[in-house]
Every structure is written in C-alpha cells, then in structure tokens.
Scaffold this motif. Structure first.
Motif, PDB file in Angstrom:
ATOM      1  N   ASP A  50      67.587  26.401  37.890  1.00 53.42           N
ATOM      2  CA  ASP A  50      68.297  25.180  38.247  1.00 53.42           C
ATOM      3  C   ASP A  50      69.801  25.381  38.158  1.00 53.42           C
ATOM      4  O   ASP A  50      70.556  24.831  38.946  1.00 53.42           O
ATOM      5  CB  ASP A  50      67.866  24.034  37.320  1.00 53.42           C
ATOM      6  CG  ASP A  50      68.506  22.718  37.696  1.00 53.42           C
ATOM      7  OD1 ASP A  50      68.114  22.173  38.749  1.00 53.42           O
ATOM      8  OD2 ASP A  50      69.406  22.257  36.973  1.00 53.42           O
ATOM      9  N   ASP A  51      70.228  26.186  37.178  1.00 59.91           N
ATOM     10  CA  ASP A  51      71.656  26.315  36.919  1.00 59.91           C
ATOM     11  C   ASP A  51      71.901  27.543  36.062  1.00 59.91           C
ATOM     12  O   ASP A  51      70.971  28.106  35.477  1.00 59.91           O
ATOM     13  CB  ASP A  51      72.132  25.072  36.153  1.00 59.91           C
ATOM     14  CG  ASP A  51      73.573  24.702  36.417  1.00 59.91           C
ATOM     15  OD1 ASP A  51      74.317  25.524  36.987  1.00 59.91           O
ATOM     16  OD2 ASP A  51      73.962  23.583  36.048  1.00 59.91           O
ATOM     17  N   LEU A  52      73.147  27.958  35.976  1.00 58.77           N
ATOM     18  CA  LEU A  52      73.586  29.001  35.050  1.00 58.77           C
ATOM     19  C   LEU A  52      74.699  28.406  34.202  1.00 58.77           C
ATOM     20  O   LEU A  52      75.571  27.713  34.721  1.00 58.77           O
ATOM     21  CB  LEU A  52      74.092  30.228  35.796  1.00 58.77           C
ATOM     22  CG  LEU A  52      73.063  30.953  36.649  1.00 58.77           C
ATOM     23  CD1 LEU A  52      73.727  32.073  37.439  1.00 58.77           C
ATOM     24  CD2 LEU A  52      71.951  31.512  35.788  1.00 58.77           C
ATOM     25  N   ILE A  53      74.648  28.656  32.908  1.00 61.66           N
ATOM     26  CA  ILE A  53      75.646  28.102  31.989  1.00 61.66           C
ATOM     27  C   ILE A  53      76.219  29.239  31.145  1.00 61.66           C
ATOM     28  O   ILE A  53      75.472  30.075  30.638  1.00 61.66           O
ATOM     29  CB  ILE A  53      75.021  27.021  31.091  1.00 61.66           C
ATOM     30  CG1 ILE A  53      74.598  25.841  31.956  1.00 61.66           C
ATOM     31  CG2 ILE A  53      75.992  26.602  29.993  1.00 61.66           C
ATOM     32  CD1 ILE A  53      74.067  24.658  31.196  1.00 61.66           C
TER      33      ILE A  53
ATOM     34  N   TYR B 121      71.113  18.320  29.829  1.00 60.35           N
ATOM     35  CA  TYR B 121      72.521  18.421  30.182  1.00 60.35           C
ATOM     36  C   TYR B 121      73.331  17.387  29.403  1.00 60.35           C
ATOM     37  O   TYR B 121      72.874  16.276  29.183  1.00 60.35           O
ATOM     38  CB  TYR B 121      72.701  18.173  31.686  1.00 60.35           C
ATOM     39  CG  TYR B 121      72.243  19.326  32.537  1.00 60.35           C
ATOM     40  CD1 TYR B 121      73.041  20.438  32.744  1.00 60.35           C
ATOM     41  CD2 TYR B 121      70.985  19.306  33.129  1.00 60.35           C
ATOM     42  CE1 TYR B 121      72.627  21.501  33.530  1.00 60.35           C
ATOM     43  CE2 TYR B 121      70.541  20.359  33.916  1.00 60.35           C
ATOM     44  CZ  TYR B 121      71.369  21.453  34.118  1.00 60.35           C
ATOM     45  OH  TYR B 121      70.951  22.501  34.879  1.00 60.35           O
ATOM     46  N   ALA B 122      74.542  17.781  29.000  1.00 60.22           N
ATOM     47  CA  ALA B 122      75.452  16.850  28.320  1.00 60.22           C
ATOM     48  C   ALA B 122      75.829  15.760  29.305  1.00 60.22           C
ATOM     49  O   ALA B 122      75.971  16.014  30.504  1.00 60.22           O
ATOM     50  CB  ALA B 122      76.687  17.588  27.823  1.00 60.22           C
ATOM     51  N   THR B 123      76.029  14.556  28.815  1.00 60.90           N
ATOM     52  CA  THR B 123      76.326  13.435  29.695  1.00 60.90           C
ATOM     53  C   THR B 123      77.815  13.114  29.772  1.00 60.90           C
ATOM     54  O   THR B 123      78.210  12.190  30.456  1.00 60.90           O
ATOM     55  CB  THR B 123      75.573  12.168  29.232  1.00 60.90           C
ATOM     56  OG1 THR B 123      75.927  11.903  27.888  1.00 60.90           O
ATOM     57  CG2 THR B 123      74.080  12.351  29.375  1.00 60.90           C
TER      58      THR B 123
END
Length: 115
Positions: A52-55, A112-114
């Motif tokens: 979904d994503d890379l962090i 995920y942080a909001t």
C-alpha cells in the motif's frame, strides 16, 4: 565524496553538506511509485498481501513496507508494517519467501497517523 558549503538560512549561517551519489547504482534501485500496488507472494507463489505504501522512519531511516492484507473484495482488510529489507524483488515480482497469509495477518495492525 562530501562537499561542505556555507549558506544563509533565516538570517543565520548554515553548514550544508552535499554527498555525491553513484547514479548508476541508484538507477538500479526501485521506485516507490512502481512498488505501490504490487502484489507480494511467498515462495509457494501464494498471494500474501499488496504493498500500500512505503514509510521511512525519521529516527533511524529504516524503510517499512505497509501491506494491505486479509479481507475479501476490500472488506475486512487491514494494514501491517514489515521491514522493507524482508522483501525480495526480482523479475518485477515482490517476494516475502517465508511468510504465510496467516503469519502476516497475525501481525499487529498498522494505522496511519491522522495529523
């Protein structure tokens, strides 16, 4: 090779260090935009999730892949974080050789942080 230069930022002198990058080596890497949406398989060719994503961790600069796992037709899926180093990429295929659907789905849910 590093080059240090002096610069002014917000009215105060700043020291800026530039590093030369081997463009050939960097060019053989993987673009994050091309990895997003890629299916992740295990060594038995079972689908275990989707990237979904890379962090990138700001503290130690480690990379994590956020995988979408579980669910059916988008219902009941959740996200988990795995170290990017645990993925193998070859022939445009992403592998997590020793993972199973059950082992990945059992990982703590990533949110995920909001802010």
């Amino acid at each position: 090779m590093s080059v240090t230069a002096n610069a002014i930022a917000q009215g105060a002198p700043q020291s800026v260090t530039e590093r030369r990058v081997d463009v050939v080596q960097t060019g053989q890497g993987f673009r994050a935009s091309k990895l997003a949406g890629a299916t992740v398989y295990n060594r038995d060719k079972e689908r275990i999730g989707t990237i979904d994503d890379l962090i990138l961790s700001p503290a130690d600069r480690n990379a994590f892949a956020i995988l979408s796992v579980g669910g059916f037709l988008g219902m009941g899926k959740h996200y988990v974080a795995v170290p990017f180093s645990s993925l193998q990429i070859s022939d445009k295929q992403v592998l997590m050789p020793d993972a199973t659907k059950q082992s990945i789905e059992a990982l703590p849910e990533f949110k995920y942080a909001t802010d």
